[in-house]
Structure formats: structure tokens, C-alpha cells
Design a protein around this motif. Structure first.
Motif, PDB file in Angstrom:
ATOM      1  N   GLY A  37      -5.811  -0.642 -12.768  1.00 37.45           N
ATOM      2  CA  GLY A  37      -4.737   0.329 -12.666  1.00 37.45           C
ATOM      3  C   GLY A  37      -5.185   1.750 -12.940  1.00 37.45           C
ATOM      4  N   ALA A  38      -6.045   1.903 -13.945  1.00 38.57           N
ATOM      5  CA  ALA A  38      -6.525   3.244 -14.283  1.00 38.57           C
ATOM      6  C   ALA A  38      -7.335   3.842 -13.129  1.00 38.57           C
ATOM      7  CB  ALA A  38      -7.372   3.190 -15.555  1.00 38.57           C
ATOM      8  N   ASN A  39      -8.093   3.007 -12.428  1.00 40.05           N
ATOM      9  CA  ASN A  39      -8.859   3.508 -11.279  1.00 40.05           C
ATOM     10  C   ASN A  39      -7.953   3.871 -10.103  1.00 40.05           C
ATOM     11  OD1 ASN A  39     -11.395   3.396 -12.430  1.00 40.05           O
ATOM     12  ND2 ASN A  39     -11.778   1.293 -11.783  1.00 40.05           N
ATOM     13  N   VAL A  40      -6.856   3.142  -9.967  1.00 37.89           N
ATOM     14  CA  VAL A  40      -5.874   3.497  -8.930  1.00 37.89           C
ATOM     15  C   VAL A  40      -5.332   4.897  -9.211  1.00 37.89           C
ATOM     16  CG1 VAL A  40      -3.613   2.959  -7.954  1.00 37.89           C
ATOM     17  CG2 VAL A  40      -5.238   1.113  -8.427  1.00 37.89           C
ATOM     18  N   VAL A  41      -4.969   5.135 -10.468  1.00 38.82           N
ATOM     19  CA  VAL A  41      -4.466   6.454 -10.863  1.00 38.82           C
ATOM     20  C   VAL A  41      -5.515   7.525 -10.607  1.00 38.82           C
ATOM     21  CG1 VAL A  41      -3.728   7.864 -12.827  1.00 38.82           C
ATOM     22  CG2 VAL A  41      -2.857   5.540 -12.559  1.00 38.82           C
ATOM     23  N   LYS A  42      -6.755   7.236 -10.977  1.00 42.41           N
ATOM     24  CA  LYS A  42      -7.836   8.209 -10.791  1.00 42.41           C
ATOM     25  C   LYS A  42      -8.027   8.528  -9.313  1.00 42.41           C
ATOM     26  CE  LYS A  42     -12.635   9.099 -12.179  1.00 42.41           C
ATOM     27  NZ  LYS A  42     -13.121   9.555 -10.866  1.00 42.41           N
ATOM     28  N   ASN A  43      -7.988   7.504  -8.463  1.00 43.18           N
ATOM     29  CA  ASN A  43      -8.133   7.739  -7.021  1.00 43.18           C
ATOM     30  C   ASN A  43      -7.018   8.627  -6.485  1.00 43.18           C
ATOM     31  OD1 ASN A  43     -10.507   6.330  -6.191  1.00 43.18           O
ATOM     32  ND2 ASN A  43      -9.452   4.393  -6.503  1.00 43.18           N
ATOM     33  N   LEU A  44      -5.802   8.400  -6.954  1.00 47.38           N
ATOM     34  CA  LEU A  44      -4.670   9.217  -6.513  1.00 47.38           C
ATOM     35  C   LEU A  44      -4.829  10.666  -6.969  1.00 47.38           C
ATOM     36  CD1 LEU A  44      -1.800   6.681  -7.291  1.00 47.38           C
ATOM     37  CD2 LEU A  44      -2.433   7.491  -5.017  1.00 47.38           C
ATOM     38  N   GLN A  45      -5.165  10.839  -8.246  1.00 43.64           N
ATOM     39  CA  GLN A  45      -5.268  12.188  -8.798  1.00 43.64           C
ATOM     40  C   GLN A  45      -6.453  12.951  -8.220  1.00 43.64           C
ATOM     41  OE1 GLN A  45      -5.273  11.239 -13.011  1.00 43.64           O
ATOM     42  NE2 GLN A  45      -3.058  11.476 -13.164  1.00 43.64           N
ATOM     43  N   ASP A  46      -7.574  12.271  -8.052  1.00 45.51           N
ATOM     44  CA  ASP A  46      -8.764  12.942  -7.516  1.00 45.51           C
ATOM     45  C   ASP A  46      -8.553  13.418  -6.077  1.00 45.51           C
ATOM     46  OD1 ASP A  46     -10.019  12.504  -9.899  1.00 45.51           O
ATOM     47  OD2 ASP A  46     -11.368  10.929  -9.170  1.00 45.51           O
ATOM     48  N   ASN A  47      -7.646  12.744  -5.369  1.00 41.77           N
ATOM     49  CA  ASN A  47      -7.413  13.102  -3.970  1.00 41.77           C
ATOM     50  C   ASN A  47      -6.092  13.840  -3.755  1.00 41.77           C
ATOM     51  OD1 ASN A  47      -9.654  11.738  -2.174  1.00 41.77           O
ATOM     52  ND2 ASN A  47      -9.174  10.277  -3.800  1.00 41.77           N
ATOM     53  N   GLY A  48      -5.435  14.212  -4.863  1.00 39.90           N
ATOM     54  CA  GLY A  48      -4.201  14.983  -4.764  1.00 39.90           C
ATOM     55  C   GLY A  48      -3.078  14.252  -4.048  1.00 39.90           C
ATOM     56  N   LEU A  49      -2.989  12.922  -4.247  1.00 38.34           N
ATOM     57  CA  LEU A  49      -1.995  12.118  -3.545  1.00 38.34           C
ATOM     58  C   LEU A  49      -0.788  11.813  -4.420  1.00 38.34           C
ATOM     59  CD1 LEU A  49      -4.431   9.574  -1.838  1.00 38.34           C
ATOM     60  CD2 LEU A  49      -3.275  11.523  -0.751  1.00 38.34           C
ATOM     61  N   GLY A 133      -4.664  -9.492  -2.625  1.00 38.21           N
ATOM     62  CA  GLY A 133      -5.409  -8.746  -3.612  1.00 38.21           C
ATOM     63  C   GLY A 133      -6.292  -7.735  -2.918  1.00 38.21           C
ATOM     64  N   MET A 134      -6.331  -6.523  -3.462  1.00 41.61           N
ATOM     65  CA  MET A 134      -7.118  -5.459  -2.836  1.00 41.61           C
ATOM     66  C   MET A 134      -7.806  -4.628  -3.901  1.00 41.61           C
ATOM     67  SD  MET A 134      -4.581  -4.137   0.219  1.00 41.61           S
ATOM     68  CE  MET A 134      -4.265  -5.163   1.662  1.00 41.61           C
ATOM     69  N   GLY A 135      -8.803  -3.864  -3.482  1.00 40.29           N
ATOM     70  CA  GLY A 135      -9.538  -2.997  -4.392  1.00 40.29           C
ATOM     71  C   GLY A 135      -8.739  -1.760  -4.771  1.00 40.29           C
ATOM     72  N   ASP A 136      -9.260  -1.014  -5.749  1.00 41.93           N
ATOM     73  CA  ASP A 136      -8.550   0.135  -6.298  1.00 41.93           C
ATOM     74  C   ASP A 136      -8.244   1.200  -5.239  1.00 41.93           C
ATOM     75  OD1 ASP A 136      -9.050  -1.236  -8.630  1.00 41.93           O
ATOM     76  OD2 ASP A 136     -10.774  -0.008  -9.176  1.00 41.93           O
ATOM     77  N   ARG A 137      -9.188   1.429  -4.333  1.00 46.14           N
ATOM     78  CA  ARG A 137      -8.989   2.459  -3.297  1.00 46.14           C
ATOM     79  C   ARG A 137      -7.889   2.015  -2.325  1.00 46.14           C
ATOM     80  NH1 ARG A 137     -13.612   3.392  -2.671  1.00 46.14           N
ATOM     81  NH2 ARG A 137     -13.955   5.553  -3.249  1.00 46.14           N
ATOM     82  N   ASP A 138      -7.922   0.740  -1.952  1.00 51.08           N
ATOM     83  CA  ASP A 138      -6.894   0.181  -1.067  1.00 51.08           C
ATOM     84  C   ASP A 138      -5.501   0.332  -1.676  1.00 51.08           C
ATOM     85  OD1 ASP A 138      -7.410  -0.721   1.458  1.00 51.08           O
ATOM     86  OD2 ASP A 138      -7.980  -2.743   0.886  1.00 51.08           O
ATOM     87  N   ILE A 139      -5.405  -0.039  -2.946  1.00 49.86           N
ATOM     88  CA  ILE A 139      -4.101   0.007  -3.621  1.00 49.86           C
ATOM     89  C   ILE A 139      -3.619   1.448  -3.749  1.00 49.86           C
ATOM     90  CG2 ILE A 139      -2.847  -0.521  -5.741  1.00 49.86           C
ATOM     91  CD1 ILE A 139      -3.547  -2.988  -4.089  1.00 49.86           C
ATOM     92  N   ALA A 141      -4.226   3.843  -1.717  1.00 44.44           N
ATOM     93  CA  ALA A 141      -3.741   4.232  -0.386  1.00 44.44           C
ATOM     94  C   ALA A 141      -2.364   3.638  -0.117  1.00 44.44           C
ATOM     95  CB  ALA A 141      -4.730   3.786   0.687  1.00 44.44           C
ATOM     96  N   ALA A 142      -2.157   2.390  -0.534  1.00 44.96           N
ATOM     97  CA  ALA A 142      -0.851   1.746  -0.344  1.00 44.96           C
ATOM     98  C   ALA A 142       0.226   2.454  -1.153  1.00 44.96           C
ATOM     99  CB  ALA A 142      -0.933   0.273  -0.739  1.00 44.96           C
ATOM    100  N   TRP A 143      -0.139   2.891  -2.370  1.00 45.61           N
ATOM    101  CA  TRP A 143       0.822   3.615  -3.200  1.00 45.61           C
ATOM    102  C   TRP A 143       1.179   4.963  -2.555  1.00 45.61           C
ATOM    103  CZ3 TRP A 143       0.455   3.279  -9.224  1.00 45.61           C
ATOM    104  CH2 TRP A 143       0.482   1.929  -9.618  1.00 45.61           C
ATOM    105  N   ALA A 144       0.192   5.594  -1.944  1.00 44.36           N
ATOM    106  CA  ALA A 144       0.410   6.928  -1.368  1.00 44.36           C
ATOM    107  C   ALA A 144       1.093   6.859   0.003  1.00 44.36           C
ATOM    108  CB  ALA A 144      -0.916   7.664  -1.248  1.00 44.36           C
ATOM    109  N   ARG A 145       0.732   5.866   0.815  1.00 42.04           N
ATOM    110  CA  ARG A 145       1.266   5.789   2.185  1.00 42.04           C
ATOM    111  C   ARG A 145       2.439   4.827   2.313  1.00 42.04           C
ATOM    112  NH1 ARG A 145      -2.032   3.322   5.714  1.00 42.04           N
ATOM    113  NH2 ARG A 145      -0.782   4.191   7.404  1.00 42.04           N
ATOM    114  N   GLY A 146       2.470   3.847   1.403  1.00 43.65           N
ATOM    115  CA  GLY A 146       3.483   2.809   1.540  1.00 43.65           C
ATOM    116  C   GLY A 146       3.096   1.761   2.569  1.00 43.65           C
ATOM    117  N   ALA A 147       1.905   1.868   3.097  1.00 41.81           N
ATOM    118  CA  ALA A 147       1.441   0.954   4.138  1.00 41.81           C
ATOM    119  C   ALA A 147      -0.077   0.833   4.067  1.00 41.81           C
ATOM    120  CB  ALA A 147       1.851   1.454   5.520  1.00 41.81           C
ATOM    121  N   VAL A 148      -0.623  -0.243   4.618  1.00 38.86           N
ATOM    122  CA  VAL A 148      -2.069  -0.438   4.723  1.00 38.86           C
ATOM    123  C   VAL A 148      -2.376  -1.062   6.081  1.00 38.86           C
ATOM    124  CG1 VAL A 148      -2.462  -0.743   2.233  1.00 38.86           C
ATOM    125  CG2 VAL A 148      -1.957  -2.735   3.670  1.00 38.86           C
ATOM    126  N   TRP A 149      -3.617  -0.901   6.516  1.00 44.28           N
ATOM    127  CA  TRP A 149      -4.027  -1.592   7.740  1.00 44.28           C
ATOM    128  C   TRP A 149      -4.451  -3.003   7.380  1.00 44.28           C
ATOM    129  CZ3 TRP A 149      -8.813  -3.791   8.450  1.00 44.28           C
ATOM    130  CH2 TRP A 149      -9.834  -3.379   7.567  1.00 44.28           C
TER     131      TRP A 149
END
Length: 603
Positions: A37-49, A133-139, A141-149
Motif C-alpha cells: 500500500g505504501a508503494n501504491v501511495v508513493k507511485n501516485l505522489q511521485d507521478n502527481g496522480l 492480484g497486481m503489482g504496486d504500479r498497476d494498482i 494506475a487503477a486508483w488513478a484511472r479507475g481502469a486497467v488493461w
């Protein structure tokens, strides 16, 4: 279309999809655990999402609900802070396993889509929902877009035929399937379990089977939702429930019938979940511990099965039994039904709802050489600790805890097996060669002036490192919890001397707070006074410590080189040649120092 094709098409706003298509699918439920979860947050914050929809986004703290690990505690708090700012839902440490909560809290319903940082999110196949189940970057992206490929997988249809034997549990069914298909025959396939046997399975049994799709390499194991499952989800969800079913003319890569009447009570041998044999092949194997829980077997029906076997019985002498319900709702139901009383009277240890040892974050871990029977889904080497893990049903696990060896409920012995001392000594007494090596009476080294009083052992060597037993590994953590000195270990040089204030080493009795300085090659510690236990630990370890009243006459500066005469109690600043007297070694301290440590005197 198959069941998964229909769900993916519905969430991609398409009329149809076929295997190999890459589609963008809306995600109804977006989860992240304390692990990741912490890495999901970091990915969002680092990319301004920002989040697409906070109402569909949740944290689930299930890996370490006790918060006993400092890194988990830090990650959990980071996630809580983010959740407050972004209005994200948090199922905190008192809630249980996130994938189970998705079902029981009405987040997920038949036909819905769920992603999580949990590799067993495909457990949602139990209610006919798509979970991944998905990796931190995938999750992120799903949190930011609401969708995944997602790439539409091929499907398999497995029909369970025959009459299910009365002693065959859902765990036995999935272990038999795992033995039949192995770890990769169903790799990348979406599996639908059909037939009368599958239709009659309860929700808890479906959860057990779906939870082990990952161990088969499958995308998911789906069940067509029964009327009871649909009703269960309707009761817990305020939204309309729209179950999805496969079409009669759907195409499958694999179609197979398997007769469950030939299934046996099964157990997976240590190291490989698919290395499955009948329990009778290893019956009588002496064990050390039993773990009952995980997302595979922590449901209410599992708890009742265990209670029936344990009721009025005791865990075998020397056996450790750990029981962890999957959710707090189940934990409370166990209490209301009197199961907790049965567990405790049997001698079991009961844990907070969560993943437990399966996630390496809570009770359930075992030590080197320890043999454990576990109801988890994985037994890879190191997954649940350093010992050997057998995977079984709750019934076999509970019976084995009572027997003291691997067995079935039908073969419980009148008396449990007990541990017996070996006829041969396993541990040879080692006598170290005594070397007449005179320890130096005069020490010279550069000083570190740590001008603080009451430096406690947590500041010297924090409790998060207490599992370390190798002295050579301790030095790197010296002072890393002392504000302003966190980088001491990286700056310290072999032969350095520490000078500090009053009550150095206050606090706990941990020997590591002495040994970490030895590990760094530090020569000595001078203080106005030492904590009583710390003083004994240092003296008994043969590590030089001395006390002083006042060193101001020496005009010491950081990194001055000093000379200390341990016997005479004289200290000299070699930069200005100023010297004074401090308290010398006592007779007993000198004796222990010369011998090396207290144990050398005891030999």
C-alpha cells in the motif's frame, strides 16, 4: 462467451470479447494492503496522480494486523495519513483479510471486478466475480484511472462428477485438483468449476477452492453463483446485484470431467503446493506446530470443523497450535458460539483476524527444523518461516495438533505422541582452545563525543533488530535510533572510543546494545555512569567500559586521539598531552577482560 469473457466485456463496454483481445476494463473495487500500500501511495505522489473515485478505493491492513513489525507499522501509518487526505476507506488492523472483506462487506458482487496487491485476489471467483492480484504500479494506475488493461485469457471448464466422500473437505478437493493439474497445466487459463458437486459447495468451500487458483497458475477459478451466494451478496450490498453466467455455446480451450469419488484426504509435502499425496502416506510423521487460518481456510465453517475436533481435547505436549480467523466478523462469531473457549481450553494460541504466518507478518511463522501442518495455500521454502510446511485441510490440521503427528480425525490415537530425547547427543560440547594472549592494558583511539545523558538501549540498538544473533551483523544498526547519530555506524572507524554522559545503556537487558560496538570494532565506552544491567552485560562480554567524574580538563574535541590505561585509570589527550585520572578496572572486570568473557571463566 465464457464467464470471464462476459465480465470483461461488460466492464469494457463491449458486446463481446475473445481470447487474446486486450481490453480496458473498469474496476469496481480497488484495494491495496499494508504490504504494498505504501508503494501504491508513493507511485501516485511521485507521478502527481489523483484518485479517480475514492469511494471505490480502499486500504486493507491484513498482512500484519498486530503492527508488530516497525516497517509494517510505518507503512500502515503512511497509508492512514493518505486516506485521511484523499477520503479513502480503510479496513484497519481490526478488520481481517481484504479479499474476504470485499465479499463480506458487500464491496464485490457477482459479475464485478476487483484488483488488489494481494496475489490471491482471484478468490473473488468464489462469488463469480473477477479478482486479480497486481503489482504496486498497476494498482496505482487503477486508483488513478479507475481502469486497467487486461488480456482476455482462454478458458477451461472442469466438471466435478461422482459422489463426494463424506470425509473429503473443500481443501481436499483443491489439493486433489492441484495434484491432477500440477503447477502449470492451467497456466494463464480462466477455470470454471461446474457440475452438481460444484453447485452444492457452500460459499466458504468455494472460497477455499478459488483461493488456490494462483498455485495452479490459473488466472482464476470461477463458480457460477448459486442462489445462496447471490442472496448472501444481496444482503450485504446496497447496489443491484447482476450475476453473470457462461453461455451454453461458450468455447473452451480445455474441457475435462473429474470424478471426486476417487479423491482422498490430501496433504502437500513441504516445498511445493502441488506435491500432493494421501495423508496416509505421511501419517505418523512427528510435527512441532500447526497453523489454522489464512485466506484459504479461515472461514466460519473451518473454525467450526476445528472446534468439533478440539472440543474436550488438548493439544499434544510440546505442540504449538495457532488459530487465526480470516475476518473480525468470523472472530466475533467464534466468540459468540463458544468456539474461542474451546480453542483456548485446548491450548491453542488465537491471533487477530488477518493473513497471519502466510504473509510473514503475524503469528504462524516457524523456525529452522520445525515441522508445521498448515491450512495455508503455499508452502514454498521460506514462505512461512524457515521450517518445513505441510498443507492440509483444517480437519487434518486439528487432528494432527491433538495427536502430535500427522493424522486424520478418523485415526486419532488414544494417547498423543510425545517428543523423546535422542539417544545420541545432537550437540557436541565444544571446548575452545585456550590461547594465552594478553589483552592490551593501554588503549588508543579517536573519540566520538556523544554528549547526552540517559541514552537507552532502544536508542543504541532498536528492538526491531532483536532477532539478529550474528554479532557481525549488529554493528550496522548502532545508534540508528538516536537522534543526530543515525549515521554513526557508517562514520565509525575500527578502534574508535565513545565518550558519553550519565546512565548510558538504561532500559532493557538486550546484549546486542553492547555487542554492536564490538561488531564495529570500537575499543571502549566512557560514561559518567551506566545502566545497571548494561554495565554487567559489558563487563561480562569482556568489553571495556569505564566511568569518570569530569573530563573538562582534557579540553577534548571530537575525533581527538586519547590513550587510556585500564589498570591505572589514567586518560590522556594526545593532542595536547593533558591527562587525568578516572575509575580503573575492578579486579573482577580485569579478570573477565583478560579471559575474553564471563563464560571463559566458567569453563
Amino acid at each position: 462467451m465464457t464467464l470471464i469473457e462476459k465480465i470483461l466485456a461488460n466492464h469494457a463496454n463491449l458486446t463481446s470479447v475473445k481470447p487474446g483481445d486486450i481490453v480496458d476494463i473498469d474496476i469496481d473495487v480497488r484495494l491495496a494492503r499494508d504490504f504494498g500500500g505504501a508503494n501504491v501511495v508513493k507511485n501516485l505522489q511521485d507521478n502527481g496522480l489523483r484518485l479517480a473515485d475514492p469511494k471505490k478505493t480502499f486500504f486493507t491492513f491484513d498482512c500484519n494486523p498486530t503492527g508488530s513489525d516497525q516497517k509494517y507499522a510505518a507503512n500502515q501509518q503512511l497509508c492512514r495519513q493518505y486516506a485521511r487526505e484523499e477520503r479513502v476507506g480503510v479496513y484497519d488492523i481490526n478488520s481481517g483479510i481484504g479479499t474476504h472483506l470485499a465479499i463480506d462487506k458487500g464491496m464485490a458482487t457477482p459479475g464485478s471486478t476487483v484488483v488488489s496487491t494481494d496475489s490471491h485476489a482471484n478468490i473473488l471467483g468464489a462469488i463469480g466475480a473477477f479478482g486479480q492480484g497486481m503489482g504496486d504500479r498497476d494498482i496505482a494506475a487503477a486508483w488513478a484511472r479507475g481502469a486497467v488493461w487486461f488480456k482476455v485469457p482462454e478458458s477451461a471448464k472442469i466438471e466435478l462428477t461422482g459422489r463426494r466422500p463424506s470425509n473429503i473437505s473443500a481443501k481436499d478437493i483443491v489439493l486433489n485438483l492441484l495434484h491432477h493439474f500440477g503447477a502449470n497445466s492451467l497456466l494463464g487459463l480462466s477455470v470454471e468449476l461446474v457440475g452438481k458437486v460444484a453447485d452444492q459447495l457452500t460459499l466458504d468451500e468455494r472460497v477455499t477452492i478459488s483461493s488456490m487458483a494462483t498455485e495452479m497458475g490459473a488466472i482464476a477459478i470461477f463458480f457460477s453463483p448459486s442462489d445462496k451466494v447471490i442472496e448472501y451478496t444481496k444482503e450485504r450490498c446496497s447496489r443491484p446485484v447482476s450475476p453473470v453466467f457462461a453461455d451454453e455455446d461458450a468455447e473452451y480451450k480445455l474441457i475435462e470431467k473429474i470424478d471426486v469419488s476417487e479423491f482422498y484426504q490430501a496433504i502437500a509435502l513441504p516445498g511445493k503446493p502441488h506435491d500432493v499425496v494421501p495423508v496416509t502416506e505421511v501419517q505418523g510423521t512427528k510435527i512441532d506446530s500447526v497453523f489454522i487460518g489464512s485466506c484459504t481456510n479461515g472461514r466460519m465453517e473451518d473454525m467450526r470443523t476445528v472446534a468439533r475436533i478440539l472440543n474436550g481435547k488438548k493439544v499434544a505436549p510440546g505442540i504449538v497450535l495457532k488459530i487465526v480467523p480470516s475476518t473480525d466478523e468470523i472472530w466475533n462469531a467464534c466468540m459468540e458460539e463458544g468456539l474461542i473457549k474451546i480453542f483456548k481450553e485446548s491450548g491453542a494460541l488465537l491471533g487477530n483476524a488477518g493473513c497471519a504466518g502466510c504473509a510473514s507478518g503475524q503469528i504462524g511463522q516457524n523456525g529452522p527444523g520445525e515441522k508445521t501442518v498448515s491450512t495455508g495455500n503455499r508452502n514454498f521454502e521460506g514462505k512461512q518461516g524457515k521450517g518445513e510446511v505441510y498443507l492440509s485441510s483444517p480437519a487434518v490440521a486439528a487432528a494432527s495438533a491433538v495427536a502430535g503427528h500427522i493424522t486424520t480425525p478418523e485415526a486419532l490415537p488414544a494417547d498423543p505422541s510425545v517428543f523423546k530425547p535422542s539417544s545420541e547427543l545432537k550437540y557436541q560440547i565444544k571446548v575452545r582452545e585456550e590461547k594465552e594472549e594478553e589483552k592490551p592494558m593501554v588503549l588508543e583511539g579517536k573519540v566520538w563525543l556523544v554528549d547526552e545523558d540517559n541514552i537507552d538501549t532502544d536508542m543504541i540498538f532498536h528492538n526491531r533488530y532483536l532477532a539478529i544473533t550474528d554479532i557481525s551483523q549488529m554493528g550496522q544498526y548502532t545508534f540508528d535510533n538516536l537522534k543526530g547519530w543515525e549515521d554513526y555506524a557508517s562514520k565509525s572507524e575500527h578502534g574508535d572510543i565513545v565518550i558519553t554522559g550519565k546512565n548510558f545503556g538504561a532500559g532493557s537487558s538486550r546484549q546486542q546494545a553492547v555487542d554492536c560496538f564490538k561488531s564495529l570494532g570500537n575499543l571502549c565506552i566512557l560514561a559518567k555512569s551506566f545502566g545497571a544491567i548494561y554495565e554487567r552485560n559489558a563487563i561480562n562480554a569482556g568489553f571495556p567500559i569505564l566511568t569518570y567524574n569530569d573530563l573538562s580538563e582534557l579540553d577534548l574535541e571530537n575525533r581527538d586521539t586519547i590513550r587510556i590505561d585500564l589498570q591505572k585509570g589514567r586518560i590522556t589527550n594526545l593532542r595536547n598531552n593533558k591527562n587525568l585520572m578516572i575509575h580503573p578496572f575492578s579486579e573482577v572486570q580485569m579478570k573477565i577482560y583478560q579471559k575474553g568473557d564471563l563464560l571463559a571463566i566458567s569453563r
